[in-house]
Motif scaffolding. Structure first.
Motif, PDB file in Angstrom:
ATOM      1  N   GLY A 197     -11.009  12.280  20.473  1.00  0.00           N
ATOM      2  CA  GLY A 197     -12.336  11.718  20.619  1.00  0.00           C
ATOM      3  C   GLY A 197     -13.382  12.734  21.024  1.00  0.00           C
ATOM      4  O   GLY A 197     -14.466  12.356  21.470  1.00  0.00           O
ATOM      5  N   SER A 198     -13.061  14.033  20.844  1.00  0.00           N
ATOM      6  CA  SER A 198     -14.021  15.081  21.175  1.00  0.00           C
ATOM      7  C   SER A 198     -14.800  15.485  19.928  1.00  0.00           C
ATOM      8  O   SER A 198     -14.584  14.943  18.835  1.00  0.00           O
ATOM      9  CB  SER A 198     -13.299  16.297  21.761  1.00  0.00           C
ATOM     10  OG  SER A 198     -12.656  17.051  20.743  1.00  0.00           O
ATOM     11  N   ASP A 199     -15.658  16.497  20.076  1.00  0.00           N
ATOM     12  CA  ASP A 199     -16.500  16.922  18.964  1.00  0.00           C
ATOM     13  C   ASP A 199     -15.984  18.172  18.264  1.00  0.00           C
ATOM     14  O   ASP A 199     -16.689  18.788  17.467  1.00  0.00           O
ATOM     15  CB  ASP A 199     -17.938  17.172  19.444  1.00  0.00           C
ATOM     16  CG  ASP A 199     -18.010  18.271  20.503  1.00  0.00           C
ATOM     17  OD1 ASP A 199     -16.952  18.825  20.871  1.00  0.00           O
ATOM     18  OD2 ASP A 199     -19.131  18.568  20.965  1.00  0.00           O
ATOM     19  N   ALA A 200     -14.733  18.578  18.547  1.00  0.00           N
ATOM     20  CA  ALA A 200     -14.177  19.788  17.950  1.00  0.00           C
ATOM     21  C   ALA A 200     -12.690  19.576  17.672  1.00  0.00           C
ATOM     22  O   ALA A 200     -12.051  18.709  18.285  1.00  0.00           O
ATOM     23  CB  ALA A 200     -14.376  20.980  18.886  1.00  0.00           C
ATOM     24  N   PRO A 201     -12.101  20.333  16.734  1.00  0.00           N
ATOM     25  CA  PRO A 201     -10.657  20.210  16.475  1.00  0.00           C
ATOM     26  C   PRO A 201      -9.850  20.495  17.736  1.00  0.00           C
ATOM     27  O   PRO A 201     -10.235  21.319  18.566  1.00  0.00           O
ATOM     28  CB  PRO A 201     -10.408  21.266  15.389  1.00  0.00           C
ATOM     29  CG  PRO A 201     -11.726  21.488  14.748  1.00  0.00           C
ATOM     30  CD  PRO A 201     -12.747  21.312  15.842  1.00  0.00           C
ATOM     31  N   GLU A 202      -8.701  19.827  17.861  1.00  0.00           N
ATOM     32  CA  GLU A 202      -7.858  19.972  19.041  1.00  0.00           C
ATOM     33  C   GLU A 202      -6.396  20.185  18.652  1.00  0.00           C
ATOM     34  O   GLU A 202      -5.978  19.872  17.529  1.00  0.00           O
ATOM     35  CB  GLU A 202      -7.967  18.737  19.943  1.00  0.00           C
ATOM     36  CG  GLU A 202      -9.105  18.805  20.941  1.00  0.00           C
ATOM     37  CD  GLU A 202      -8.915  19.877  21.992  1.00  0.00           C
ATOM     38  OE1 GLU A 202      -7.776  20.363  22.173  1.00  0.00           O
ATOM     39  OE2 GLU A 202      -9.907  20.243  22.650  1.00  0.00           O
ATOM     40  N   LEU A 203      -5.648  20.734  19.598  1.00  0.00           N
ATOM     41  CA  LEU A 203      -4.200  20.908  19.484  1.00  0.00           C
ATOM     42  C   LEU A 203      -3.577  20.531  20.821  1.00  0.00           C
ATOM     43  O   LEU A 203      -4.161  20.773  21.874  1.00  0.00           O
ATOM     44  CB  LEU A 203      -3.836  22.363  19.169  1.00  0.00           C
ATOM     45  CG  LEU A 203      -4.322  22.945  17.849  1.00  0.00           C
ATOM     46  CD1 LEU A 203      -4.985  24.286  18.087  1.00  0.00           C
ATOM     47  CD2 LEU A 203      -3.152  23.119  16.883  1.00  0.00           C
ATOM     48  N   VAL A 204      -2.379  19.975  20.791  1.00  0.00           N
ATOM     49  CA  VAL A 204      -1.624  19.717  22.013  1.00  0.00           C
ATOM     50  C   VAL A 204      -0.338  20.528  21.938  1.00  0.00           C
ATOM     51  O   VAL A 204       0.444  20.394  20.987  1.00  0.00           O
ATOM     52  CB  VAL A 204      -1.292  18.228  22.200  1.00  0.00           C
ATOM     53  CG1 VAL A 204      -0.540  18.020  23.511  1.00  0.00           C
ATOM     54  CG2 VAL A 204      -2.558  17.390  22.182  1.00  0.00           C
ATOM     55  N   HIS A 205      -0.126  21.372  22.926  1.00  0.00           N
ATOM     56  CA  HIS A 205       1.076  22.216  22.994  1.00  0.00           C
ATOM     57  C   HIS A 205       2.040  21.639  24.016  1.00  0.00           C
ATOM     58  O   HIS A 205       1.657  21.326  25.153  1.00  0.00           O
ATOM     59  CB  HIS A 205       0.689  23.640  23.382  1.00  0.00           C
ATOM     60  CG  HIS A 205       1.858  24.531  23.672  1.00  0.00           C
ATOM     61  ND1 HIS A 205       2.948  24.643  22.828  1.00  0.00           N
ATOM     62  CD2 HIS A 205       2.101  25.369  24.716  1.00  0.00           C
ATOM     63  CE1 HIS A 205       3.811  25.498  23.340  1.00  0.00           C
ATOM     64  NE2 HIS A 205       3.329  25.949  24.487  1.00  0.00           N
ATOM     65  N   ILE A 237       5.952  23.165  13.676  1.00  0.00           N
ATOM     66  CA  ILE A 237       4.865  22.263  13.292  1.00  0.00           C
ATOM     67  C   ILE A 237       4.424  21.370  14.450  1.00  0.00           C
ATOM     68  O   ILE A 237       3.226  21.248  14.721  1.00  0.00           O
ATOM     69  CB  ILE A 237       5.262  21.431  12.057  1.00  0.00           C
ATOM     70  CG1 ILE A 237       5.574  22.366  10.881  1.00  0.00           C
ATOM     71  CG2 ILE A 237       4.157  20.454  11.687  1.00  0.00           C
ATOM     72  CD1 ILE A 237       4.457  23.346  10.542  1.00  0.00           C
ATOM     73  N   PRO A 238       5.338  20.730  15.185  1.00  0.00           N
ATOM     74  CA  PRO A 238       4.861  19.924  16.323  1.00  0.00           C
ATOM     75  C   PRO A 238       4.519  20.732  17.567  1.00  0.00           C
ATOM     76  O   PRO A 238       4.047  20.167  18.550  1.00  0.00           O
ATOM     77  CB  PRO A 238       6.044  18.980  16.603  1.00  0.00           C
ATOM     78  CG  PRO A 238       7.235  19.726  16.136  1.00  0.00           C
ATOM     79  CD  PRO A 238       6.781  20.527  14.940  1.00  0.00           C
ATOM     80  N   ASP A 239       4.745  22.046  17.560  1.00  0.00           N
ATOM     81  CA  ASP A 239       4.564  22.840  18.777  1.00  0.00           C
ATOM     82  C   ASP A 239       3.126  22.861  19.262  1.00  0.00           C
ATOM     83  O   ASP A 239       2.862  23.034  20.449  1.00  0.00           O
ATOM     84  CB  ASP A 239       5.049  24.277  18.537  1.00  0.00           C
ATOM     85  CG  ASP A 239       5.051  25.110  19.803  1.00  0.00           C
ATOM     86  OD1 ASP A 239       5.555  24.625  20.821  1.00  0.00           O
ATOM     87  OD2 ASP A 239       4.527  26.241  19.766  1.00  0.00           O
ATOM     88  N   GLY A 240       2.168  22.720  18.366  1.00  0.00           N
ATOM     89  CA  GLY A 240       0.783  22.655  18.785  1.00  0.00           C
ATOM     90  C   GLY A 240       0.090  23.997  18.899  1.00  0.00           C
ATOM     91  O   GLY A 240      -0.802  24.164  19.729  1.00  0.00           O
ATOM     92  N   ALA A 274      -0.626  21.545  12.765  1.00  0.00           N
ATOM     93  CA  ALA A 274      -1.858  20.891  12.309  1.00  0.00           C
ATOM     94  C   ALA A 274      -2.806  20.685  13.485  1.00  0.00           C
ATOM     95  O   ALA A 274      -2.380  20.342  14.591  1.00  0.00           O
ATOM     96  CB  ALA A 274      -1.534  19.557  11.662  1.00  0.00           C
ATOM     97  N   THR A 275      -4.088  20.900  13.242  1.00  0.00           N
ATOM     98  CA  THR A 275      -5.097  20.560  14.238  1.00  0.00           C
ATOM     99  C   THR A 275      -5.492  19.088  14.073  1.00  0.00           C
ATOM    100  O   THR A 275      -5.284  18.494  13.017  1.00  0.00           O
ATOM    101  CB  THR A 275      -6.340  21.449  14.093  1.00  0.00           C
ATOM    102  OG1 THR A 275      -6.864  21.301  12.774  1.00  0.00           O
ATOM    103  CG2 THR A 275      -6.005  22.903  14.351  1.00  0.00           C
ATOM    104  N   ILE A 276      -6.047  18.539  15.123  1.00  0.00           N
ATOM    105  CA  ILE A 276      -6.509  17.156  15.107  1.00  0.00           C
ATOM    106  C   ILE A 276      -8.027  17.171  14.978  1.00  0.00           C
ATOM    107  O   ILE A 276      -8.730  17.625  15.888  1.00  0.00           O
ATOM    108  CB  ILE A 276      -6.091  16.405  16.382  1.00  0.00           C
ATOM    109  CG1 ILE A 276      -4.618  16.661  16.714  1.00  0.00           C
ATOM    110  CG2 ILE A 276      -6.337  14.905  16.227  1.00  0.00           C
ATOM    111  CD1 ILE A 276      -4.193  16.155  18.070  1.00  0.00           C
ATOM    112  N   ALA A 277      -8.538  16.731  13.847  1.00  0.00           N
ATOM    113  CA  ALA A 277      -9.980  16.756  13.609  1.00  0.00           C
ATOM    114  C   ALA A 277     -10.691  15.787  14.545  1.00  0.00           C
ATOM    115  O   ALA A 277     -10.093  14.814  15.027  1.00  0.00           O
ATOM    116  CB  ALA A 277     -10.269  16.387  12.154  1.00  0.00           C
ATOM    117  N   PRO A 278     -11.975  16.026  14.824  1.00  0.00           N
ATOM    118  CA  PRO A 278     -12.732  15.047  15.615  1.00  0.00           C
ATOM    119  C   PRO A 278     -12.643  13.660  14.989  1.00  0.00           C
ATOM    120  O   PRO A 278     -12.854  13.484  13.797  1.00  0.00           O
ATOM    121  CB  PRO A 278     -14.161  15.594  15.555  1.00  0.00           C
ATOM    122  CG  PRO A 278     -13.995  17.067  15.335  1.00  0.00           C
ATOM    123  CD  PRO A 278     -12.782  17.199  14.461  1.00  0.00           C
TER     124      PRO A 278
END
Length: 463
Positions: free
Chosen positions: A90-98, A107-110, A117-121
């Protein structure tokens, strides 16, 4: 109880195990509470979004956070069972969770460098993996901040991830989770000398997002054995902690049991390191569990430990000296490197370089990340990292998706210490054994946010 404190967990809380369970709950409420239970059909939900967090009454900060709280919800994953986590950005920039310290796939490492994969806004990404080693891990954003001190680990995106063992060893009566974080970073002039490093300054420091004066005490009873799980979730700062009148018996480093549990009066954590330590509560009173230095104490880092029936002002005293030493926990010294059967040795020299604009950059063997070829390994191979720090500041060295075994520090061989992050000191050397047992692209980097952002990384590639 302050709403964003992580409440102590007693042995009476029963793990919600089950064949299809992906995550589990230890009952609690408010910020820092465990995530709700999940099943194959309903994953745990993490939502990244701006949130206002209260460090103390009248002191609030607007940050990105998981589920509106800092730290994020405690994730408890049963060892050997599939975890499913759905993350919405829900932010305004791509995100990753490690998933730090968990032996997941690339691939799931973040980490974008590994192909995650990044998570688009506005987007959502499902993570699925099987945690195979019990212990204290954590999760956090893996984005870059550069000079934006509201992003990445300068903000609030981190949380505990506990991989629960199949069998409880029964060494403690309760557990307390404490995550260190620093707030309001600013950067003074960048030092010109290679012996010094650019270090942000911070206004506040907290355990679990609360300044000490605003946090409820940790209430204990005489005779209890309390397991403290410490996490350094700072972007850049090393911390040293003490509890006057008590000793910490260290039982795990980075979630990995140590060969030789040992008592210490000071625990030192580089960025991203975790320490599990048991304290025998045998000195009634009110004490301050906190930093060894007055400046960090004044910044708010600390927590009152209060015995039942005790009153009066809490006591803090600085220890006469630090007795922290990785070598205490490794048992018998490792054999000489020459006696090891190795498939390769990777010498890695870390240096600080100033850019034309005056900003510092970092190199490995004379090259920044963008110019570094990957290190090549084969599945099942055994390799030695020979790390040499040619700079005047310490570095928390982190290897994704794997552990490594520290065998030597400086000129001294030590008993094997299994870690995923190790602090290398100023002008220091470390030898660490690495087994290539999790195929896929793997990132190595300094976990100091500014160093990583400015080139202190290298890829490891299976061939």
């Amino acid at each position: 109880m302050a709403v964003n404190d992580i409440p102590p967990v007693t042995r009476r809380h029963v793990l919600l195990a089950g064949g299809a369970a992906g995550l589990l709950l230890r009952p609690s409420t408010g910020r820092g509470a465990s995530a709700p239970p999940a099943s194959a059909a309903r994953p745990v939900l993490l939502h990244i979004a701006p949130a206002t967090v209260e460090l103390a009454p009248g002191i609030t900060r607007r940050v990105l956070a998981y589920n509106g709280q800092v730290p994020g919800p405690v994730l408890r994953l049963p060892e050997g069972q599939t975890a499913r986590i759905r993350v919405t950005n829900g932010s305004d920039a791509p995100e990753l969770v490690h998933w730090h310290g968990v032996d997941v796939g690339s691939i799931p490492d973040g980490a974008a460098e590994e192909g995650s994969a990044t998570i688009a806004p506005g987007g959502t990404l499902d993570y699925s993996f099987v945690p195979t080693h019990a212990g204290t891990r954590w999760y956090h954003t893996h984005t870059m901040a550069m000079m934006d001190f509201s992003r990445a680990l300068y903000g609030g995106q981190f949380g505990f991830l506990i991989v629960e063992p199949r069998r409880d060893p029964g060494r403690h009566d309760r557990e307390v989770l404490l995550a260190v974080h620093h707030w309001d970073a600013s950067l003074p002039d960048v030092p010109k000398s290679p012996e010094y490093c650019a270090m942000p300054r911070y206004r506040y420091a907290t355990f679990n997002g609360r300044l000490m004066q605003a946090a409820e005490p940790v209430r204990v009873r005489q005779g209890e054995r309390v397991l403290f799980r410490f996490l350094n979730a700072s972007a850049t700062e090393t911390v040293s902690l003490t509890l006057p009148g008590h000793v910490f018996t260290v039982v795990a480093l980075d979630g990995n049991p140590v060969a030789s549990p040992a008592p210490v009066s000071v625990i030192t954590l580089g960025v991203a390191e975790r320490v599990d330590a048991i304290v025998h509560m045998n000195r009634p009173g009110r004490w301050v569990l906190g930093p060894t230095d007055r400046a960090s104490l004044a910044a708010g880092l600390g927590r009152v430990i209060e015995y039942a029936g005790s009153s009066g002002s809490p006591v803090w005293t600085a220890p006469p000296a630090s007795d922290w030493d990785y070598a205490l926990f490794g048992g018998a010294a490792a054999p000489p490197v020459e006696d090891l059967r190795l498939d390769g040795v990777f010498p890695m020299l870390f240096e600080r370089r100033l850019a034309p604009d005056g900003m510092e950059g970092w190199t490995i063997n004379g090259r920044p990340f963008a110019e570094l070829p990957p290190l090549h390994v084969r599945a099942g191979g055994r390799y030695l990292f020979r790390w040499t720090n040619l700079s005047g500041c310490a570095h928390p060295l982190h290897l994704h998706r794997h552990n490594f075994t520290v065998l030597r520090r400086g000129m001294r061989r030590i008993g094997p210490i299994e870690k995923d992050t190790v602090q290398i000191g100023r002008f220091d050397t470390i030898d660490a054994l690495f087994t290539a047992d999790n195929p896929g692209d793997t990132l190595f980097h300094c976990h100091h946010q500014m160093h990583m952002d400015y080139g202190f990384m290298q890829m490891i590639r299976y061939v």
